[in-house]
Design a protein around this motif. Structure first.
Motif, PDB file in Angstrom:
ATOM      1  N   TYR A   1       2.034   1.896  -3.470  1.00  0.00           N
ATOM      2  CA  TYR A   1       0.974   2.489  -4.297  1.00  0.00           C
ATOM      3  C   TYR A   1       0.849   3.984  -4.021  1.00  0.00           C
ATOM      4  O   TYR A   1       0.736   4.805  -4.943  1.00  0.00           O
ATOM      5  CB  TYR A   1      -0.375   1.818  -4.004  1.00  0.00           C
ATOM      6  N   PHE A   2       0.875   4.337  -2.745  1.00  0.00           N
ATOM      7  CA  PHE A   2       0.714   5.741  -2.362  1.00  0.00           C
ATOM      8  C   PHE A   2       1.878   6.577  -2.902  1.00  0.00           C
ATOM      9  O   PHE A   2       1.677   7.662  -3.467  1.00  0.00           O
ATOM     10  CB  PHE A   2       0.653   5.846  -0.834  1.00  0.00           C
TER      11      PHE A   2
ATOM     12  N   ALA B   1       1.554   6.876  -6.666  1.00  0.00           N
ATOM     13  CA  ALA B   1       0.438   7.754  -7.002  1.00  0.00           C
ATOM     14  C   ALA B   1       0.822   9.212  -6.806  1.00  0.00           C
ATOM     15  O   ALA B   1       0.546  10.065  -7.658  1.00  0.00           O
ATOM     16  CB  ALA B   1      -0.773   7.403  -6.143  1.00  0.00           C
TER      17      ALA B   1
ATOM     18  N   SER C   1      -5.655   4.338  -6.126  1.00  0.00           N
ATOM     19  CA  SER C   1      -4.949   5.126  -5.120  1.00  0.00           C
ATOM     20  C   SER C   1      -4.821   6.577  -5.563  1.00  0.00           C
ATOM     21  O   SER C   1      -5.037   7.512  -4.781  1.00  0.00           O
ATOM     22  CB  SER C   1      -3.557   4.545  -4.862  1.00  0.00           C
ATOM     23  N   GLU C   2      -4.504   6.797  -6.826  1.00  0.00           N
ATOM     24  CA  GLU C   2      -4.397   8.155  -7.354  1.00  0.00           C
ATOM     25  C   GLU C   2      -5.745   8.872  -7.276  1.00  0.00           C
ATOM     26  O   GLU C   2      -5.826  10.041  -6.880  1.00  0.00           O
ATOM     27  CB  GLU C   2      -3.903   8.118  -8.800  1.00  0.00           C
TER      28      GLU C   2
ATOM     29  N   ARG D   1      -5.438  -1.103  -8.400  1.00  0.00           N
ATOM     30  CA  ARG D   1      -5.182  -0.507  -7.084  1.00  0.00           C
ATOM     31  C   ARG D   1      -4.307   0.745  -7.198  1.00  0.00           C
ATOM     32  O   ARG D   1      -4.493   1.715  -6.460  1.00  0.00           O
ATOM     33  CB  ARG D   1      -4.532  -1.536  -6.153  1.00  0.00           C
TER      34      ARG D   1
ATOM     35  N   MET E   1       0.831  -1.202   0.000  1.00  0.00           N
ATOM     36  CA  MET E   1       0.000   0.000   0.000  1.00  0.00           C
ATOM     37  C   MET E   1       0.871   1.258   0.000  1.00  0.00           C
ATOM     38  O   MET E   1       0.557   2.245  -0.661  1.00  0.00           O
ATOM     39  CB  MET E   1      -0.929  -0.010   1.224  1.00  0.00           C
TER      40      MET E   1
ATOM     41  N   SER F   1     -10.119   3.780 -12.776  1.00  0.00           N
ATOM     42  CA  SER F   1      -9.187   2.725 -12.351  1.00  0.00           C
ATOM     43  C   SER F   1      -9.427   1.441 -13.132  1.00  0.00           C
ATOM     44  O   SER F   1      -8.494   0.796 -13.599  1.00  0.00           O
ATOM     45  CB  SER F   1      -9.350   2.467 -10.859  1.00  0.00           C
TER      46      SER F   1
END
Length: 405
Positions: free
Chosen positions: A4-5, A8, A336-337, A332, A1, A403
């Motif tokens: 991803y953050f 993003a 996230s974005e 995902r 996660m 997404s």
């Protein structure tokens, strides 16, 4: 996660103009929706603070001469409420209400422009106006007594606590009538259609010494037994008119009586001589629809821009697939974005609401706030929670589509 953050945020910083346009569009739409929602929720909350609100009705009176409607009003005869109370077991309480302007004096101090409601003793039992001191069941039982508001107590006596010391003190109305203070009430909620600075019994200023079918200057409110079907009670009023008015012999007009639920008194009134400033149900529901359309347009605009931008990132998607990224991982990443953009837009929307709250309040001539949506006084959580839930759901939904694409 965390990856991803980080990815993003990197993509958002890389595409600054795209990010700013999306965040600005979403935040302005959300802010406009929240401002309108405050007003709509406040208007729909009128009189809901009353515990007996569902069982309180006001009587309105249509008058006919030669078959023609000459008056459609909530001002009616002083004896109507008492007669209905006596004639119909469904009616358990009634009160007359007259609104007057008052100039008050205490020793050498004079205060003008005060709103006086002349009422009957059951008024404070029927309606949920809180007393800081005094007994609501007996405070207005005797003539020449008064219950004053918290604000008026501060104006006259300069105190804002320990109001029990005011019990028994005497103030004078503009007519010189002495009024003994028997209670101090919390200021009437802003969403009450009955506003007052002080209450006094009807007989105090000599409006009437009894119940008459000739003086048509009173607002009549009835409290019925819980569960009463008011339309069934209303159907009995034709016989009531014949019994007390004998056609047009008593008043010169054919009198017809109806009941309006208290909760409709603010938004659904088209009467002559209404006791309060009223609103428009059509305008309120129209504004609610506009608020939903504004936020929907903001979401659609975001979805279109995000979808178009995602097509430009085909090379990036291809490289990630070659490197072993699965479809779910890519979803995902893009989600996230979208969530970051929507979250930032929501924060900015709250800031915009705070920034423009004063101007909006001046425009609608009402003191509103975001916190008011959840205040017990407004007591309209269902509308507020439903629409704020819709906004949050829309944030996620508007992020999901780009997404998956």
């Amino acid at each position: 996660m965390k990856l991803y953050f980080k990815t993003a945020m990197r993509n958002l910083m890389k595409n600054k103009i795209f990010s700013v346009i999306n965040i600005a569009g979403l935040s302005v739409g959300t802010a406009a929706c929240l401002l309108v929602l405050q007003y709509v929720s406040f208007e729909l909350s009128y009189d809901q603070f009353n515990k007996n609100a569902a069982d309180i009705y006001r009587v309105y009176n249509d008058r006919y001469q030669n078959g023609k409607l000459i008056q459609h009003t909530t001002q009616t005869y002083s004896a109507i409420g008492e007669a209905m109370h006596n004639d119909y077991p469904e009616v358990i309480n009634s009160t007359r209400v007259i609104k007057e302007g008052a100039i008050l004096s205490y020793n050498t101090k004079k205060i003008g422009g005060q709103t006086l409601l002349l009422v009957d003793n059951p008024f404070l039992v029927m309606f949920s106006y809180k007393l800081l001191t005094g007994d609501p069941a007996t405070a207005l039982k005797e003539d020449n007594t008064t219950v004053i508001s918290q604000s008026l107590a501060k104006k006259i006596f300069g105190i804002d606590n320990h109001f029990e010391v005011l019990i028994g003190k005497v103030i004078s109305a503009g007519t010189g009538a002495p009024l003994k203070i028997t209670g101090v009430a919390v200021d009437a909620p802003k969403n009450s259609h009955l506003q007052f600075d002080l209450l006094a019994p009807n007989n105090t200023l000599g409006w009437t010494k009894g119940y008459e079918f000739t003086a048509a200057a009173f607002q009549i409110y009835l409290q019925v037994k819980h569960g009463t079907r008011y339309k069934a009670l209303e159907a009995k009023f034709s016989a009531f008119s014949d019994r007390y008015f004998h056609g047009s012999k008593v008043s010169g007009s054919v009198e017809k009586f109806y009941l309006q639920p208290l909760l409709k008194a603010h938004l659904y009134s088209d009467f002559q001589d209404d006791i309060a400033k009223t609103g428009s149900a059509a305008a309120v529901w129209g504004l609610l629809l506009i608020a939903v359309l504004i936020i929907a347009i903001a979401w659609i605009n975001y979805i279109n821009l995000a979808t178009a931008k995602s097509m430009e990132r085909a090379k990036e998607v291809g490289i990630r697939k070659v490197a072993g990224a699965t479809r779910n991982q890519l979803i995902r990443l893009f989600l996230s974005e979208s969530l970051i953009i929507n979250f930032l837009a929501l924060l900015l929307a709250f800031f915009l609401v705070i920034l423009f709250q004063g101007g909006f309040n001046r425009l609608v001539q009402t003191q509103l706030s975001l916190s008011g949506l959840f205040e017990k006084e407004w007591n309209n959580y269902s509308i507020a929670v439903s629409l704020i839930g819709l906004i949050v759901a829309g944030i996620f939904a508007s992020g999901l589509y780009p997404s998956f694409v």
